[in-house]
Motif scaffolding. Sequence first.
Motif, PDB file in Angstrom:
ATOM      1  N   PHE A  60      12.177   6.169  -5.655  1.00 18.92           N
ATOM      2  CA  PHE A  60      12.869   5.466  -4.583  1.00 18.92           C
ATOM      3  C   PHE A  60      12.014   4.388  -3.919  1.00 18.92           C
ATOM      4  O   PHE A  60      12.421   3.240  -3.781  1.00 18.92           O
ATOM      5  CB  PHE A  60      13.355   6.470  -3.537  1.00 18.92           C
ATOM      6  N   GLU A  61      10.805   4.758  -3.487  1.00 17.19           N
ATOM      7  CA  GLU A  61      10.011   3.791  -2.723  1.00 17.19           C
ATOM      8  C   GLU A  61       9.423   2.684  -3.590  1.00 17.19           C
ATOM      9  O   GLU A  61       9.282   1.544  -3.138  1.00 17.19           O
ATOM     10  CB  GLU A  61       8.919   4.510  -1.924  1.00 17.19           C
ATOM     11  N   SER A  62       9.083   2.986  -4.816  1.00 20.60           N
ATOM     12  CA  SER A  62       8.610   1.931  -5.705  1.00 20.60           C
ATOM     13  C   SER A  62       9.719   0.910  -5.924  1.00 20.60           C
ATOM     14  O   SER A  62       9.495  -0.304  -5.860  1.00 20.60           O
ATOM     15  CB  SER A  62       8.164   2.513  -7.048  1.00 20.60           C
ATOM     16  N   ALA A  63      10.929   1.405  -6.144  1.00 20.76           N
ATOM     17  CA  ALA A  63      12.069   0.509  -6.357  1.00 20.76           C
ATOM     18  C   ALA A  63      12.365  -0.312  -5.107  1.00 20.76           C
ATOM     19  O   ALA A  63      12.648  -1.517  -5.195  1.00 20.76           O
ATOM     20  CB  ALA A  63      13.296   1.321  -6.766  1.00 20.76           C
ATOM     21  N   VAL A  64      12.290   0.320  -3.940  1.00 24.54           N
ATOM     22  CA  VAL A  64      12.524  -0.410  -2.691  1.00 24.54           C
ATOM     23  C   VAL A  64      11.453  -1.482  -2.486  1.00 24.54           C
ATOM     24  O   VAL A  64      11.748  -2.621  -2.106  1.00 24.54           O
ATOM     25  CB  VAL A  64      12.544   0.554  -1.482  1.00 24.54           C
ATOM     26  N   ALA A  65      10.202  -1.126  -2.743  1.00 22.02           N
ATOM     27  CA  ALA A  65       9.091  -2.068  -2.559  1.00 22.02           C
ATOM     28  C   ALA A  65       9.289  -3.325  -3.402  1.00 22.02           C
ATOM     29  O   ALA A  65       9.128  -4.462  -2.914  1.00 22.02           O
ATOM     30  CB  ALA A  65       7.766  -1.402  -2.913  1.00 22.02           C
ATOM     31  N   TYR A  66       9.661  -3.136  -4.662  1.00 24.56           N
ATOM     32  CA  TYR A  66       9.859  -4.293  -5.534  1.00 24.56           C
ATOM     33  C   TYR A  66      11.101  -5.092  -5.146  1.00 24.56           C
ATOM     34  O   TYR A  66      11.130  -6.317  -5.287  1.00 24.56           O
ATOM     35  CB  TYR A  66       9.945  -3.848  -6.994  1.00 24.56           C
ATOM     36  N   ALA A  67      12.130  -4.399  -4.635  1.00 25.21           N
ATOM     37  CA  ALA A  67      13.326  -5.107  -4.178  1.00 25.21           C
ATOM     38  C   ALA A  67      13.004  -5.976  -2.966  1.00 25.21           C
ATOM     39  O   ALA A  67      13.468  -7.127  -2.853  1.00 25.21           O
ATOM     40  CB  ALA A  67      14.431  -4.105  -3.847  1.00 25.21           C
ATOM     41  N   VAL A  68      12.204  -5.444  -2.049  1.00 20.24           N
ATOM     42  CA  VAL A  68      11.785  -6.231  -0.876  1.00 20.24           C
ATOM     43  C   VAL A  68      10.933  -7.413  -1.318  1.00 20.24           C
ATOM     44  O   VAL A  68      11.120  -8.543  -0.852  1.00 20.24           O
ATOM     45  CB  VAL A  68      10.998  -5.345   0.122  1.00 20.24           C
ATOM     46  N   ALA A  69       9.999  -7.155  -2.219  1.00 23.61           N
ATOM     47  CA  ALA A  69       9.133  -8.223  -2.727  1.00 23.61           C
ATOM     48  C   ALA A  69       9.964  -9.348  -3.337  1.00 23.61           C
ATOM     49  O   ALA A  69       9.727 -10.543  -3.069  1.00 23.61           O
ATOM     50  CB  ALA A  69       8.165  -7.658  -3.764  1.00 23.61           C
ATOM     51  N   SER A  89      -4.257   1.602  -2.563  1.00 18.25           N
ATOM     52  CA  SER A  89      -4.204   2.990  -2.110  1.00 18.25           C
ATOM     53  C   SER A  89      -4.720   3.099  -0.678  1.00 18.25           C
ATOM     54  O   SER A  89      -5.856   2.700  -0.394  1.00 18.25           O
ATOM     55  CB  SER A  89      -5.049   3.878  -3.033  1.00 18.25           C
ATOM     56  N   VAL A  90      -3.883   3.625   0.213  1.00 13.91           N
ATOM     57  CA  VAL A  90      -4.252   3.821   1.621  1.00 13.91           C
ATOM     58  C   VAL A  90      -3.751   5.197   2.063  1.00 13.91           C
ATOM     59  O   VAL A  90      -2.567   5.496   1.904  1.00 13.91           O
ATOM     60  CB  VAL A  90      -3.631   2.729   2.524  1.00 13.91           C
ATOM     61  N   PRO A  91      -4.630   6.058   2.595  1.00 10.71           N
ATOM     62  CA  PRO A  91      -4.203   7.387   3.058  1.00 10.71           C
ATOM     63  C   PRO A  91      -3.091   7.291   4.096  1.00 10.71           C
ATOM     64  O   PRO A  91      -3.043   6.347   4.895  1.00 10.71           O
ATOM     65  CB  PRO A  91      -5.487   7.967   3.677  1.00 10.71           C
ATOM     66  N   ASP A 122      -0.244  -6.107   3.125  1.00  9.02           N
ATOM     67  CA  ASP A 122       0.832  -6.851   3.782  1.00  9.02           C
ATOM     68  C   ASP A 122       1.871  -5.896   4.359  1.00  9.02           C
ATOM     69  O   ASP A 122       2.333  -6.076   5.473  1.00  9.02           O
ATOM     70  CB  ASP A 122       1.470  -7.838   2.795  1.00  9.02           C
ATOM     71  N   PHE A 123       2.238  -4.876   3.596  1.00 15.21           N
ATOM     72  CA  PHE A 123       3.011  -3.777   4.171  1.00 15.21           C
ATOM     73  C   PHE A 123       2.749  -2.501   3.386  1.00 15.21           C
ATOM     74  O   PHE A 123       2.346  -2.535   2.224  1.00 15.21           O
ATOM     75  CB  PHE A 123       4.510  -4.095   4.277  1.00 15.21           C
ATOM     76  N   ASP A 124       2.939  -1.370   4.060  1.00 14.27           N
ATOM     77  CA  ASP A 124       2.721  -0.049   3.476  1.00 14.27           C
ATOM     78  C   ASP A 124       4.069   0.648   3.374  1.00 14.27           C
ATOM     79  O   ASP A 124       4.901   0.556   4.289  1.00 14.27           O
ATOM     80  CB  ASP A 124       1.777   0.766   4.363  1.00 14.27           C
ATOM     81  N   ILE A 125       4.283   1.345   2.261  1.00 11.72           N
ATOM     82  CA  ILE A 125       5.514   2.130   2.079  1.00 11.72           C
ATOM     83  C   ILE A 125       5.111   3.539   1.680  1.00 11.72           C
ATOM     84  O   ILE A 125       4.578   3.768   0.602  1.00 11.72           O
ATOM     85  CB  ILE A 125       6.459   1.469   1.046  1.00 11.72           C
ATOM     86  N   ALA A 153       0.825  -1.211   0.000  1.00 15.55           N
ATOM     87  CA  ALA A 153       0.000   0.000   0.000  1.00 15.55           C
ATOM     88  C   ALA A 153       0.855   1.256   0.000  1.00 15.55           C
ATOM     89  O   ALA A 153       1.988   1.268   0.484  1.00 15.55           O
ATOM     90  CB  ALA A 153      -0.921   0.006   1.216  1.00 15.55           C
ATOM     91  N   THR A 154       0.292   2.335  -0.554  1.00 14.81           N
ATOM     92  CA  THR A 154       0.870   3.670  -0.435  1.00 14.81           C
ATOM     93  C   THR A 154      -0.258   4.676  -0.637  1.00 14.81           C
ATOM     94  O   THR A 154      -1.387   4.308  -0.979  1.00 14.81           O
ATOM     95  CB  THR A 154       2.015   3.900  -1.430  1.00 14.81           C
ATOM     96  N   ASP A 155       0.056   5.945  -0.410  1.00 15.00           N
ATOM     97  CA  ASP A 155      -0.964   6.992  -0.523  1.00 15.00           C
ATOM     98  C   ASP A 155      -1.186   7.362  -1.991  1.00 15.00           C
ATOM     99  O   ASP A 155      -0.429   6.976  -2.875  1.00 15.00           O
ATOM    100  CB  ASP A 155      -0.516   8.231   0.258  1.00 15.00           C
ATOM    101  N   GLU A 156      -2.260   8.104  -2.233  1.00 20.82           N
ATOM    102  CA  GLU A 156      -2.570   8.601  -3.576  1.00 20.82           C
ATOM    103  C   GLU A 156      -2.890  10.089  -3.486  1.00 20.82           C
ATOM    104  O   GLU A 156      -3.702  10.478  -2.637  1.00 20.82           O
ATOM    105  CB  GLU A 156      -3.777   7.842  -4.144  1.00 20.82           C
ATOM    106  N   PRO A 157      -2.250  10.964  -4.286  1.00 24.25           N
ATOM    107  CA  PRO A 157      -1.256  10.645  -5.305  1.00 24.25           C
ATOM    108  C   PRO A 157       0.047  10.127  -4.695  1.00 24.25           C
ATOM    109  O   PRO A 157       0.320  10.342  -3.517  1.00 24.25           O
ATOM    110  CB  PRO A 157      -1.020  11.982  -6.013  1.00 24.25           C
ATOM    111  N   ALA A 158       0.853   9.470  -5.532  1.00 22.08           N
ATOM    112  CA  ALA A 158       2.168   8.973  -5.134  1.00 22.08           C
ATOM    113  C   ALA A 158       3.204   9.916  -5.735  1.00 22.08           C
ATOM    114  O   ALA A 158       3.395   9.943  -6.945  1.00 22.08           O
ATOM    115  CB  ALA A 158       2.367   7.546  -5.650  1.00 22.08           C
TER     116      ALA A 158
END
Length: 294
Positions: A83-92, A106-108, A121-124, A62-67
């Motif tokens: 940065f965070e999209s890349a980190v999220a996929y690296a963790v995945a 999408s989560v506020p 499962d996790f929010d970034i 999850a992440t906020d919108e807009p990103a």
Amino acid sequence: MHPAPRALRRAVSAATIALLATAVGCAPQPEDKAAAPSSGSAAKGCAQGKLATKTSGKLTIATDEPAYEPWFKDDKPTNGKGFESAVAYAVAERLGYGRDAVVWQSVPFNKAFAPGEKTFDFDINQVSISTERKKAVDFSSGYYDVRQAVIALKGGKAAKATSIAALRDLKLGAQVGTTSLDYITDVVKPKRQAAVYAKNDQAKSALKNGQVDAVVTDLPTAFYITSAEVTNARIVGQFENRGAAPEQFGLVLDKGSALTSCVSGAVDALRKDGTLARIEKQWLSDAVDAPVLK
């Protein structure tokens, strides 16, 4: 607000305005030491691609919108850029989930670390690790060390401030629930009540319109705003870390989640093998140079 793909300064000097989009300085609440206990990259019970996720065989992030940039690029968390999209996929990937197994939600910002069961499962989302927040949610190990910064219009009342004391007579603003706001109330301690906004977009507009003298955001977001969005603004300075440990962003999980140790192990492994440093260099490499306010 959250920024984008290359080093910000390089992007700005190359006049690539496509590099940046609104950045959400969402570093929240005073940090205690880093985060959840680290657990090595292959903790027991962390079978690759077979974790007890919300949806079997899938990893919901999850992440906020807009990103915003530089944390995400083009308001598309799914593209792996920023940065965070890349980190999220690296963790995945470390957890055994390829791109086709990642589901974005999408989560506020404030809801991500509010009490209650999570749908992800996790929010970034630039959520700073703090003792107070740990009462409601779990955090992974920290994936980014961050400082808070002050932005003011060039020629404005706050533009020439060189100390915290010089900010106390000014009208300051920040996003609700963030460490940025905490730094105003707990560190600056201004004589006038801080202006609080639901989104950094609103704080940025208030600065443009002269409704506040300065706003506080995390440093990478501040660089993005001043280089690509409010170009008649400048970074006045950054605050020192409070306490011995740096403020860190952590991945947010359900309180008591069975995934916490696995996710922390993945983050630890990415830090150890240099992946986090490489991602930071690609997306945030210039967001470190600003005078320190004392």
